[in-house]
Design a protein around this motif. Sequence first.
Motif, PDB file in Angstrom:
ATOM      1  N   VAL A   1       0.865  -1.172   0.000  1.00 36.27           N
ATOM      2  CA  VAL A   1       0.000   0.000   0.000  1.00 36.27           C
ATOM      3  C   VAL A   1       0.904   1.225   0.000  1.00 36.27           C
ATOM      4  O   VAL A   1       1.717   1.397   0.912  1.00 36.27           O
ATOM      5  N   LYS A   2       0.792   2.049  -1.036  1.00 35.16           N
ATOM      6  CA  LYS A   2       1.611   3.259  -1.184  1.00 35.16           C
ATOM      7  C   LYS A   2       3.082   2.927  -0.997  1.00 35.16           C
ATOM      8  O   LYS A   2       3.634   2.146  -1.751  1.00 35.16           O
ATOM      9  N   ASP A   3       3.713   3.503   0.033  1.00 38.45           N
ATOM     10  CA  ASP A   3       5.141   3.289   0.258  1.00 38.45           C
ATOM     11  C   ASP A   3       5.424   2.202   1.295  1.00 38.45           C
ATOM     12  O   ASP A   3       6.524   2.112   1.810  1.00 38.45           O
ATOM     13  N   SER A   4       4.434   1.363   1.601  1.00 36.31           N
ATOM     14  CA  SER A   4       4.588   0.325   2.619  1.00 36.31           C
ATOM     15  C   SER A   4       4.366  -1.068   2.057  1.00 36.31           C
ATOM     16  O   SER A   4       3.491  -1.282   1.232  1.00 36.31           O
ATOM     17  N   ILE A   5       5.166  -1.991   2.538  1.00 37.47           N
ATOM     18  CA  ILE A   5       4.994  -3.404   2.226  1.00 37.47           C
ATOM     19  C   ILE A   5       4.739  -4.095   3.559  1.00 37.47           C
ATOM     20  O   ILE A   5       5.571  -4.011   4.471  1.00 37.47           O
ATOM     21  N   LYS A   6       3.582  -4.730   3.679  1.00 36.17           N
ATOM     22  CA  LYS A   6       3.236  -5.450   4.901  1.00 36.17           C
ATOM     23  C   LYS A   6       3.433  -6.930   4.640  1.00 36.17           C
ATOM     24  O   LYS A   6       3.021  -7.437   3.597  1.00 36.17           O
ATOM     25  N   GLY A   7       4.066  -7.607   5.593  1.00 35.22           N
ATOM     26  CA  GLY A   7       4.312  -9.026   5.428  1.00 35.22           C
ATOM     27  C   GLY A   7       3.914  -9.814   6.662  1.00 35.22           C
ATOM     28  O   GLY A   7       3.983  -9.316   7.786  1.00 35.22           O
ATOM     29  N   GLN A   8       3.483 -11.039   6.427  1.00 30.81           N
ATOM     30  CA  GLN A   8       3.092 -11.960   7.505  1.00 30.81           C
ATOM     31  C   GLN A   8       3.722 -13.313   7.186  1.00 30.81           C
ATOM     32  O   GLN A   8       3.612 -13.805   6.068  1.00 30.81           O
ATOM     33  N   LYS A   9       4.406 -13.882   8.173  1.00 33.69           N
ATOM     34  CA  LYS A   9       4.964 -15.222   8.019  1.00 33.69           C
ATOM     35  C   LYS A   9       4.797 -15.929   9.355  1.00 33.69           C
ATOM     36  O   LYS A   9       5.388 -15.522  10.354  1.00 33.69           O
ATOM     37  N   GLY A  10       3.978 -16.965   9.338  1.00 33.39           N
ATOM     38  CA  GLY A  10       3.659 -17.611  10.606  1.00 33.39           C
ATOM     39  C   GLY A  10       2.987 -16.598  11.506  1.00 33.39           C
ATOM     40  O   GLY A  10       2.044 -15.922  11.112  1.00 33.39           O
ATOM     41  N   HIS A  11       3.511 -16.452  12.708  1.00 38.11           N
ATOM     42  CA  HIS A  11       2.952 -15.481  13.651  1.00 38.11           C
ATOM     43  C   HIS A  11       3.656 -14.130  13.600  1.00 38.11           C
ATOM     44  O   HIS A  11       3.230 -13.199  14.262  1.00 38.11           O
ATOM     45  N   ASN A  12       4.734 -14.034  12.845  1.00 35.61           N
ATOM     46  CA  ASN A  12       5.510 -12.796  12.805  1.00 35.61           C
ATOM     47  C   ASN A  12       4.986 -11.860  11.735  1.00 35.61           C
ATOM     48  O   ASN A  12       4.478 -12.290  10.704  1.00 35.61           O
ATOM     49  N   GLY A  13       5.139 -10.577  11.985  1.00 31.52           N
ATOM     50  CA  GLY A  13       4.687  -9.572  11.031  1.00 31.52           C
ATOM     51  C   GLY A  13       5.733  -8.492  10.834  1.00 31.52           C
ATOM     52  O   GLY A  13       6.527  -8.202  11.738  1.00 31.52           O
ATOM     53  N   VAL A  14       5.736  -7.901   9.647  1.00 28.05           N
ATOM     54  CA  VAL A  14       6.678  -6.827   9.353  1.00 28.05           C
ATOM     55  C   VAL A  14       5.995  -5.786   8.476  1.00 28.05           C
ATOM     56  O   VAL A  14       5.108  -6.106   7.690  1.00 28.05           O
ATOM     57  N   VAL A  15       6.388  -4.536   8.669  1.00 20.40           N
ATOM     58  CA  VAL A  15       6.004  -3.452   7.776  1.00 20.40           C
ATOM     59  C   VAL A  15       7.307  -2.769   7.376  1.00 20.40           C
ATOM     60  O   VAL A  15       8.093  -2.356   8.229  1.00 20.40           O
ATOM     61  N   VAL A  16       7.536  -2.685   6.067  1.00 24.36           N
ATOM     62  CA  VAL A  16       8.712  -1.994   5.536  1.00 24.36           C
ATOM     63  C   VAL A  16       8.204  -0.769   4.799  1.00 24.36           C
ATOM     64  O   VAL A  16       7.430  -0.880   3.854  1.00 24.36           O
ATOM     65  N   ARG A  17       8.623   0.406   5.268  1.00 18.82           N
ATOM     66  CA  ARG A  17       8.235   1.665   4.627  1.00 18.82           C
ATOM     67  C   ARG A  17       9.472   2.247   3.953  1.00 18.82           C
ATOM     68  O   ARG A  17      10.505   2.414   4.598  1.00 18.82           O
ATOM     69  N   VAL A  18       9.347   2.557   2.684  1.00 21.28           N
ATOM     70  CA  VAL A  18      10.466   3.111   1.928  1.00 21.28           C
ATOM     71  C   VAL A  18      10.021   4.429   1.315  1.00 21.28           C
ATOM     72  O   VAL A  18       8.969   4.499   0.686  1.00 21.28           O
ATOM     73  N   SER A  19      10.818   5.460   1.526  1.00 22.91           N
ATOM     74  CA  SER A  19      10.473   6.767   0.973  1.00 22.91           C
ATOM     75  C   SER A  19      11.741   7.470   0.492  1.00 22.91           C
ATOM     76  O   SER A  19      12.844   7.134   0.911  1.00 22.91           O
ATOM     77  N   SER A  20      11.552   8.442  -0.361  1.00 18.27           N
ATOM     78  CA  SER A  20      12.678   9.248  -0.833  1.00 18.27           C
ATOM     79  C   SER A  20      13.173  10.111   0.316  1.00 18.27           C
ATOM     80  O   SER A  20      12.416  10.438   1.235  1.00 18.27           O
ATOM     81  N   THR A  21      14.449  10.465   0.257  1.00 16.03           N
ATOM     82  CA  THR A  21      15.009  11.335   1.288  1.00 16.03           C
ATOM     83  C   THR A  21      15.849  12.420   0.638  1.00 16.03           C
ATOM     84  O   THR A  21      16.348  12.246  -0.479  1.00 16.03           O
ATOM     85  N   LYS A  22      15.991  13.519   1.339  1.00 20.74           N
ATOM     86  CA  LYS A  22      16.853  14.604   0.881  1.00 20.74           C
ATOM     87  C   LYS A  22      18.179  14.584   1.642  1.00 20.74           C
ATOM     88  O   LYS A  22      18.982  15.502   1.502  1.00 20.74           O
TER      89      LYS A  22
END
Length: 149
Positions: free
Chosen positions: A112-133
């Motif tokens: 969703v937009k700049d986020s990748i949400k992941g689920q594996k077994g009971h663990n969860g992760v959100v990776v947000r990637v954005s441009s920086t100056k």
Amino acid sequence: MRTRETWLTGLSLLLILSIGSAMASDRPVLIAQRADHGGVGDGAWQLLKKPMDLPDLPKYGGQTQFVGGLMYPNKAGGPAITMRYLSKDSADVVSQWYEDSLKANSWTTTSVKDSIKGQKGHNGVVVRVSSTKQKGFKSEIKISYKLFR
């Protein structure tokens, strides 16, 4: 004479107002970090001075620099970890790498937009990637990982 609680409440309010005003003007917020850990119960935290290896989460292979992170060891269900990196690669390249790598490592993902949400077994992760100056870097990576017991 002010009590410690009154003084801490006043300091907290001052920090909140300072942060709100800095956020409104889109300037970076600088808060001095003097402790390696703090809080109690679910709110306890530990400062991460180097990146942690997280179960089943691939490490980005591009040029990155670890900026910092926090671990919340007492969160309900299991620890929560946040880490922040800067990358010399573009946000699109980093996002695509994480999306492909998570899927290749059997994570169920949604983007969703700049986020990748992941689920594996009971663990969860959100990776947000954005441009920086940030000078010398093209993107910022924020990883939020929840390790369920």
